[in-house]
Design a protein around this motif. Structure first.
Motif, mmCIF file in Angstrom:
data_model
loop_
_atom_site.group_PDB
_atom_site.id
_atom_site.type_symbol
_atom_site.label_atom_id
_atom_site.label_comp_id
_atom_site.label_asym_id
_atom_site.label_seq_id
_atom_site.Cartn_x
_atom_site.Cartn_y
_atom_site.Cartn_z
ATOM 1 N N ARG A 284 0.913 -1.174 0.042
ATOM 2 C CA ARG A 284 0.030 0.039 -0.021
ATOM 3 C C ARG A 284 0.834 1.123 0.019
ATOM 4 N NH1 ARG A 284 -2.415 1.328 5.699
ATOM 5 N NH2 ARG A 284 -0.351 2.014 5.569
ATOM 6 N N ASP A 285 1.910 1.357 0.946
ATOM 7 C CA ASP A 285 2.680 2.462 1.016
ATOM 8 C C ASP A 285 3.466 2.605 -0.055
ATOM 9 O OD1 ASP A 285 1.939 2.767 3.483
ATOM 10 O OD2 ASP A 285 3.520 1.776 4.569
ATOM 11 N N LEU A 286 4.185 1.543 -0.940
ATOM 12 C CA LEU A 286 4.846 1.669 -2.078
ATOM 13 C C LEU A 286 3.871 2.431 -3.271
ATOM 14 C CD1 LEU A 286 7.219 1.642 -3.635
ATOM 15 C CD2 LEU A 286 6.925 -0.765 -4.065
ATOM 16 N N HIS A 355 -6.095 4.914 0.140
ATOM 17 C CA HIS A 355 -5.057 5.460 0.537
ATOM 18 C C HIS A 355 -4.740 6.368 -0.743
ATOM 19 C CE1 HIS A 355 -4.429 3.492 4.491
ATOM 20 N NE2 HIS A 355 -3.787 4.337 4.402
ATOM 21 N N LEU A 356 -4.776 5.616 -1.845
ATOM 22 C CA LEU A 356 -4.389 6.154 -3.406
ATOM 23 C C LEU A 356 -5.477 7.380 -3.435
ATOM 24 C CD1 LEU A 356 -3.911 3.218 -5.317
ATOM 25 C CD2 LEU A 356 -2.129 4.605 -4.532
ATOM 26 N N LEU A 357 -6.673 7.196 -3.242
ATOM 27 C CA LEU A 357 -7.976 8.159 -3.483
ATOM 28 C C LEU A 357 -7.688 9.541 -2.643
ATOM 29 C CD1 LEU A 357 -11.136 6.156 -3.885
ATOM 30 C CD2 LEU A 357 -9.663 7.452 -5.609
ATOM 31 N N ALA A 358 -7.231 9.389 -1.274
ATOM 32 C CA ALA A 358 -6.920 10.462 -0.379
ATOM 33 C C ALA A 358 -5.731 11.077 -0.924
ATOM 34 C CB ALA A 358 -6.840 9.781 1.059
ATOM 35 N N GLU A 480 -13.200 4.761 9.810
ATOM 36 C CA GLU A 480 -12.436 3.991 8.560
ATOM 37 C C GLU A 480 -11.723 4.861 7.650
ATOM 38 O OE1 GLU A 480 -12.277 1.114 9.991
ATOM 39 O OE2 GLU A 480 -13.895 -0.123 8.994
ATOM 40 N N ALA A 481 -12.229 6.066 7.287
ATOM 41 C CA ALA A 481 -11.398 7.055 6.416
ATOM 42 C C ALA A 481 -10.304 7.800 7.124
ATOM 43 C CB ALA A 481 -12.464 7.978 5.892
ATOM 44 N N LEU A 487 -2.787 11.177 5.766
ATOM 45 C CA LEU A 487 -1.703 11.607 4.993
ATOM 46 C C LEU A 487 -1.783 12.815 4.340
ATOM 47 C CD1 LEU A 487 -1.973 8.136 2.740
ATOM 48 C CD2 LEU A 487 -0.251 8.722 4.523
ATOM 49 N N VAL A 488 -2.911 13.407 4.407
ATOM 50 C CA VAL A 488 -3.201 14.791 3.981
ATOM 51 C C VAL A 488 -3.474 15.790 5.167
ATOM 52 C CG1 VAL A 488 -3.449 14.273 1.579
ATOM 53 C CG2 VAL A 488 -5.278 14.365 2.928
#
Length: 581
Positions: A284-286, A355-358, A480-481, A487-488
């Protein structure tokens, strides 16, 4: 090429640059001789065409010497600077050229990408233009360029350079180019040695080279006996006599009927497909790191698409109906456990995507909006539209990943102050149910949390001892979100405020969409943080102008009066249904 990166070199002739409008070397000679003929015999209207038909014969007849490139240029321009200016018009974009004139072609760009991934390290070319160098520089690669014999002994070893471009006939700004038949008959010793090394140590992909005029290059290829790696020869039309002889000698694979653009773009596509097949699943992080790198770079738009689409596909592949057991009405305990496990499972499956969408939505400038909407659209199709499934709570949960994605996109858009995107994700993509009267519903309706999360949430979202959540669906979604959106937005108070605002906006759109059926907002914790004067409700009331981002994004049909009515209806709904809160 995929199995042995860096083992293959390419040999590029004039055919690769034709699509950009650059003349072949001989075409430049013909045009220059025409210009000399026009000046030499200005009273003869046919002089230019007669000279172009047989430049070498015309030159010998009029100048009593063999045609040579240096002599040709000297006849047209007296100084080196003037000669370079004269030649530049053949190789650099000018006023009047179309947008694709004398710029790197799709083939040049594909080769540059193959260099970037390490597939190609050596580029041999007979071309004078700098299109290959430009294509490499556009993606941040500074090639080692060799276009003069004196450079040969001082270059970095081929294996130690990211890419070496060897211009066998020189550069257009080099006044000692080799261009006529006699000049192409031999190569200087240093150049012959470097060329022999490449032909001996590397496999070769030939494209756009006819082998009709370059006698020294033909002899060099003929003299290569070992052929450690295969030779591939691409030709759009029939091979000439010399080319046929070379392909037979080296048992070459001949690829006919392909343009240079078709050959190299298809080669790049196939090599990248093998990359994906052989690459282990990324963490996920990568994935987030790769998204940050790809997001601002138009060259990596396909990588960005693949990252998000693959994360969606992982959810889809884990959501098959066959995995769900059939339970009867008496299995209340088993159902409660299954419901909780299903909610947890969908959240786990959605982790990388959220995570990608955020990160993606928060940092996007609007360029990739269609990609975020596509993710919701694909996830929305997970739920059956058949009448027999409509009241099934577990079937309703199949929209939970779409709700999680929409929530994450919406809150990220609020945080990024791009609420026109909130309008988009609340109004499209639509989903059509076949239950009752078939109708296309907007996400504000079919993704309402109360419609999706219809079971007991105490097990997945346990409240403090002796208490209960007024709006458990809202509390669960915020919980959950939180981690993806941290991250942002690391500040909890700012995050909760963004969630309140998103729920308020979603509820206004939902009330507007359901006005004919009895107005249904998204009941949530924003109702507890209302604030008429200085709080959320008061702020949004003051924002309702024609320039409001949701109106600009297409919500409420773009009608300000519709938006004001939705606001008024939401205020009235809260006053009627939530007194005391």
């Amino acid at each position: 090429m995929h199995a042995s990166p860096g083992v293959y070199a390419v040999l590029l002739g004039s055919g690769i640059s034709l699509a950009s409008g650059v003349k072949t070397g001989w075409g430049v000679v013909q045009d220059l001789v025409r210009r000399v003929a026009t000046v030499h015999d200005p009273d003869n209207p046919d002089a230019a065409e007669l000279a172009a038909a047989d430049p070498e014969a015309w030159w010998e007849d009029n100048f009593k010497e063999k045609l040579g490139y240096s002599g040709l240029l000297a006849a047209l321009a007296p100084t080196p600077a003037a000669r370079q200016t004269l030649l530049a018009r053949y190789f650099e974009p000018e006023d009047g050229d179309d947008e694709n004139g004398k710029v790197p072609t799709a083939a040049h760009k594909a080769i540059a990408q193959l260099v970037k991934r390490g597939s190609i390290r050596v580029i041999l070319t007979t071309n004078f233009d700098r299109l290959m160098e430009q294509a490499l520089q556009e993606i941040g690669i500074s090639p080692q360029v060799v276009h003069h014999p004196e450079q040969m002994d001082a270059i970095k070893p081929l294996a130690h350079s990211q890419v070496t471009v060897i211009k066998l006939h020189g550069d257009y700004a080099d006044l000692e180019q080799r261009n006529t038949v006699d000049e192409l008959d031999t190569y200087p010793e240093a150049q012959q040695k470097l060329l022999g090394q490449v032909l001996d140590e590397y496999g070769l992909i030939v494209c756009g080279w006819s082998a009709d005029w370059d006698k020294a290059l033909v002899r060099a290829v003929e003299g290569t006996r070992s052929r450690r790696y295969p030779l591939f020869w691409s030709s759009f039309g029939p091979l000439g006599e010399a080319a046929q002889r070379l392909t037979v000698q080296h048992s070459a694979s001949v690829l006919q009927g392909l343009t240079a653009d078709e050959l190299f773009t298809d080669l790049l596509r196939r090599v990248e497909a093998l990359d994906q097949m052989s690459t282990a699943p990324i963490s996920r992080d990568l994935a987030v790191v790769r998204l940050k790198r790809a997001l601002p770079d138009p060259v990596h738009r396909i990588e960005l698409f693949d990252l998000v689409d693959h994360a969606v596909s992982q959810i889809v592949s884990n959501s098959t109906p066959e995995r769900r057991p059939v339970l009867g009405p008496s299995d209340a305990v088993a159902f409660a456990d299954l419901f909780a496990d299903t909610v947890r499972g969908y959240r786990a499956d959605s982790d990388t995507l959220l995570h990608l969408l955020a990160t993606g939505v928060f940092h996007d400038d609007g360029t990739h909006e269609a990609l975020w909407l596509r993710a919701v659209e694909r996830l929305s199709r997970l739920r059956s539209t058949a009448p027999g499934h409509f009241h099934d709570a577990l079937e309703s949960l199949r929209h939970y990943p779409a709700l999680l994605a929409t929530w994450t996109i919406g809150v990220a858009a609020v945080l990024a102050r791009r609420e026109d995107l909130v309008a988009d994700i609340m109004t499209r993509p639509t989903w059509t149910t076949l239950w009752g009267k078939p109708e296309a519903q907007t996400p504000a309706v079919y993704l309402s949390p109360e419609r999706i999360l219809r079971g007991d949430l105490k097990e997945v979202c346990p409240p403090p001892s002796g208490q209960s959540y007024k709006y458990p669906q809202s509390h669960l979604l915020r919980q959950e979100a939180r981690e993806p959106l941290s991250l942002v937005e690391p500040d909890d108070a700012a995050y909760q405020a963004a969630c309140d605002r998103f729920e308020f906006l979603a509820s206004m759109v939902s009330i507007d969409a359901t006005s004919e059926h009895g107005q249904y907002p998204w009941p949530g914790e924003f109702l507890l943080n209302w604030g008429y004067e200085t709080g959320l409700a008061g702020t949004i009331a003051q924002e309702l102008t024609p320039a409001w981002p949701l109106l600009q994004g297409g919500a409420f049909g773009g009608d300000l009066e519709h938006a004001k009515k939705a606001y008024t209806d939401l205020v009235a709904w809260r006053a009627q249904n939530h007194r005391g809160f």
